[in-house]
Design an enzyme around this catalytic site. Structure first.
Site, PDB file in Angstrom:
ATOM      1  N   LYS A 157      46.313  20.538 -36.556  1.00  0.00           N
ATOM      2  CA  LYS A 157      46.730  19.379 -37.432  1.00  0.00           C
ATOM      3  C   LYS A 157      47.315  18.084 -35.573  1.00  0.00           C
ATOM      4  CE  LYS A 157      47.084  15.237 -40.664  1.00  0.00           C
ATOM      5  NZ  LYS A 157      46.073  14.768 -40.826  1.00  0.00           N
TER       6      LYS A 157
HETATM    7  N1  PPE Z   1      39.808  16.348 -42.518  1.00  0.00           N
HETATM    8  C1  PPE Z   1      40.721  15.719 -41.480  1.00  0.00           C
HETATM    9  C2  PPE Z   1      39.697  15.462 -39.995  1.00  0.00           C
HETATM   10  C3  PPE Z   1      41.859  15.506 -41.625  1.00  0.00           C
HETATM   11  O1  PPE Z   1      42.763  14.592 -40.732  1.00  0.00           O
HETATM   12  C4  PPE Z   1      42.506  15.268 -43.211  1.00  0.00           C
HETATM   13  C5  PPE Z   1      43.594  14.355 -42.828  1.00  0.00           C
HETATM   14  C6  PPE Z   1      41.768  16.478 -43.887  1.00  0.00           C
HETATM   15  C7  PPE Z   1      40.313  16.046 -43.398  1.00  0.00           C
HETATM   16  C8  PPE Z   1      42.222  16.154 -45.209  1.00  0.00           C
HETATM   17  O2  PPE Z   1      43.816  17.185 -45.251  1.00  0.00           O
HETATM   18  P1  PPE Z   1      44.907  17.116 -46.219  1.00  0.00           P
HETATM   19  O3  PPE Z   1      45.141  15.797 -46.225  1.00  0.00           O
HETATM   20  O4  PPE Z   1      45.727  17.939 -46.302  1.00  0.00           O
HETATM   21  O5  PPE Z   1      43.461  17.371 -47.645  1.00  0.00           O
HETATM   22  N2  PPE Z   1      44.097  13.156 -42.302  1.00  0.00           N
HETATM   23  C9  PPE Z   1      45.205  12.492 -42.977  1.00  0.00           C
HETATM   24  C10 PPE Z   1      44.994  11.418 -42.233  1.00  0.00           C
HETATM   25  C11 PPE Z   1      44.757  10.349 -41.405  1.00  0.00           C
HETATM   26  C12 PPE Z   1      45.357   9.485 -40.447  1.00  0.00           C
HETATM   27  O6  PPE Z   1      46.111   9.910 -40.258  1.00  0.00           O
HETATM   28  O7  PPE Z   1      44.434   8.542 -40.904  1.00  0.00           O
HETATM   29  C13 PPE Z   1      45.596  12.136 -44.368  1.00  0.00           C
HETATM   30  O8  PPE Z   1      44.686  12.295 -45.208  1.00  0.00           O
HETATM   31  O9  PPE Z   1      46.768  12.190 -44.323  1.00  0.00           O
END
Ligand code: PPE
Length: 308
Positions: A157
Site C-alpha cells: 500500500k
Molecule cells: N484496493 C485498493 C486499491 C485500496 O486502496 C483499498 C483500501 C482496498 C483495496 C481495500 O483494502 P482494505 O482496506 O485493507 O480492505 N483503500 C483505503 C482508502 C483509500 C483512500 O485513501 O481513499 C481504505 O479503505 O482505507
C-alpha cells in the site's frame, strides 16, 4: 477533512497544526511512502480498532517492498495508535499511519533519507456516501489499467501507486459515475480505486485472486471468512468485465468503503441484492462489536473500561 487535536509524529503527539514537513521531502517529490487506512468503531465495550495488528503488519510488509526501515515496530505503532485515539477522544475515527522518505538528498534513490512516521486520525463517514452504501453506487470500467506486479508491487500500500487510483476515480467521477473498476493489462478484473470487488452468481461468491494485481484487502479477507461462515462458497477466480455485468450482485469492500453495493456497472443495472445486504449486515455487526464469533478482530482502545 475534519481536524482533530493531535497527530502522532515520530514518537510524540503534536498539535494538528504543527505536524508539518519540508517541501524538499523525498516522499512529496516521488511518492515514496507507505500507508494504511484503519477504522476505529464505537462498540458496547468502548472504541475498538478493527484488525489493527493486521493493518500494521501490512504496513511493515509494504515498507519492506520499498527497502524502507520504519523506525518503529508493529507493537510500538499499535501502542501509538491507541494513545492517539485516547488523546483525540473520538468514539469513532479513521486512522492513517504513514511512513515516507523525508528531507535529505533529492534524486530518486532514497537510501540515505530519514524515514518519517506519522499517524493521523479524524472522523470519516461513509466513503461512497450513506446513500451509496444503502442504495448502491454506479461504477464504470476504467480506461486506466491497474498497475501490474512488475510495475510497482501492488501488494504494497504505497503512496505513489495511488496516482493509478486517482486517475481512474477522477475519470469515473468526471463522466458522472461514483467509482472506477480497474482491469489488469490482460483484461482481468482487479479492484476499485480504493476497494476490492466481489461478484455473486447463482449463490456463489467470486472475487479476483491476489495474483490479479489487487491490494490484499483486510476487509476482503474478513468478508471471505464471514461469507464462508454464513455458508457461502467463495471462489477466487479470473473475472472479465462481462462476468461482472452478468452477475446477480456485485459489491465492493474496503476499510473506508466497508461493504458497498454496485447498483450498476457501465449503465447496466444490477440493483442491490440479498447476499450483499446479508454480508453488509454481518460485516457491520462484526466491526461494531455485535458478533461474538469475530470478537478477536477487535482491539480495544481503552482496556480500562473494557467489560464495563
Ligand atoms: N484496493 C485498493 C486499491 C485500496 O486502496 C483499498 C483500501 C482496498 C483495496 C481495500 O483494502 P482494505 O482496506 O485493507 O480492505 N483503500 C483505503 C482508502 C483509500 C483512500 O485513501 O481513499 C481504505 O479503505 O482505507
Amino acid at each position: 477533512m475534519r481536524e482533530t487535536e493531535k497527530i502522532w509524529m515520530n514518537g510524540e503527539l503534536v498539535d494538528w497544526a504543527d505536524a508539518t514537513i519540508h517541501v524538499g521531502s523525498h516522499g512529496l517529490h516521488y511518492g515514496s511512502g507507505v500507508f494504511e487506512g484503519i477504522r476505529c468503531y464505537e462498540t458496547p465495550r468502548g472504541p475498538a480498532v478493527f484488525r489493527l495488528t493486521d493493518h500494521l503488519v501490512r504496513l511493515r510488509n509494504s515498507a519492506r517492498l520499498l527497502y524502507m526501515d520504519i523506525p518503529y515496530g508493529v507493537e510500538e505503532l499499535r501502542a501509538a495508535t491507541l494513545e492517539l485515539i485516547g488523546a483525540n477522544g473520538l468514539p469513532e475515527c479513521y486512522l492513517r499511519p504513514l511512513a515516507f522518505y523525508g528531507y535529505g538528498e533529492l534524486g530518486v534513490s532514497a537510501g540515505s533519507n530519514p524515514v518519517e512516521t506519522v499517524i493521523m486520525s479524524w472522523p470519516w463517514g461513509a466513503y461512497l456516501g450513506e446513500e451509496g452504501q444503502r442504495e448502491g453506487i454506479r461504477a464504470k470500467i476504467s480506461s486506466w489499467q491497474r498497475v501490474g506486479p512488475n510495475v510497482i508491487p501492488h501488494v504494497a500500500k504505497a503512496t505513489g501507486i495511488y496516482l493509478n487510483s486517482m486517475l481512474a476515480v477522477s475519470e469515473a467521477n468526471r463522466a458522472g459515475y461514483d467509482e472506477a473498476i480497474l482491469l489488469t493489462a490482460e483484461g482481468y478484473v482487479a479492484d476499485g480505486s480504493g476497494e476490492n470487488i466481489f461478484a455473486v452468481k447463482d449463490g456463489t461468491i467470486y472475487t479476483p485472486a491476489l495474483s490479479t494485481s489487487i491490494l490484499p484487502g483486510i476487509t476482503r479477507d474478513t468478508i471471505v471468512q464471514i461469507a464462508q461462515d454464513l455458508g457461502y462458497r467463495v471462489v477466487e477466480a479470473n473475472l472479465i468485465r462481462s462476468d461482472l455485468l452478468l452477475s446477480d450482485e456485485v459489491f465492493m469492500t474496503g476499510t473506508a468503503a466497508e461493504v458497498t453495493p454496485l447498483r450498476s456497472i457501465d449503465d447496466i443495472e444490477l440493483g442491490v441484492g440479498p447476499v450483499t445486504l446479508e454480508i453488509q449486515g454481518a460485516y457491520l455487526d462484526t466491526v461494531r462489536g455485535r458478533s461474538e464469533r469475530w470478537a478477536h478482530w477487535l482491539e480495544y482502545a481503552a482496556p480500562a473500561t473494557a467489560g464495563a
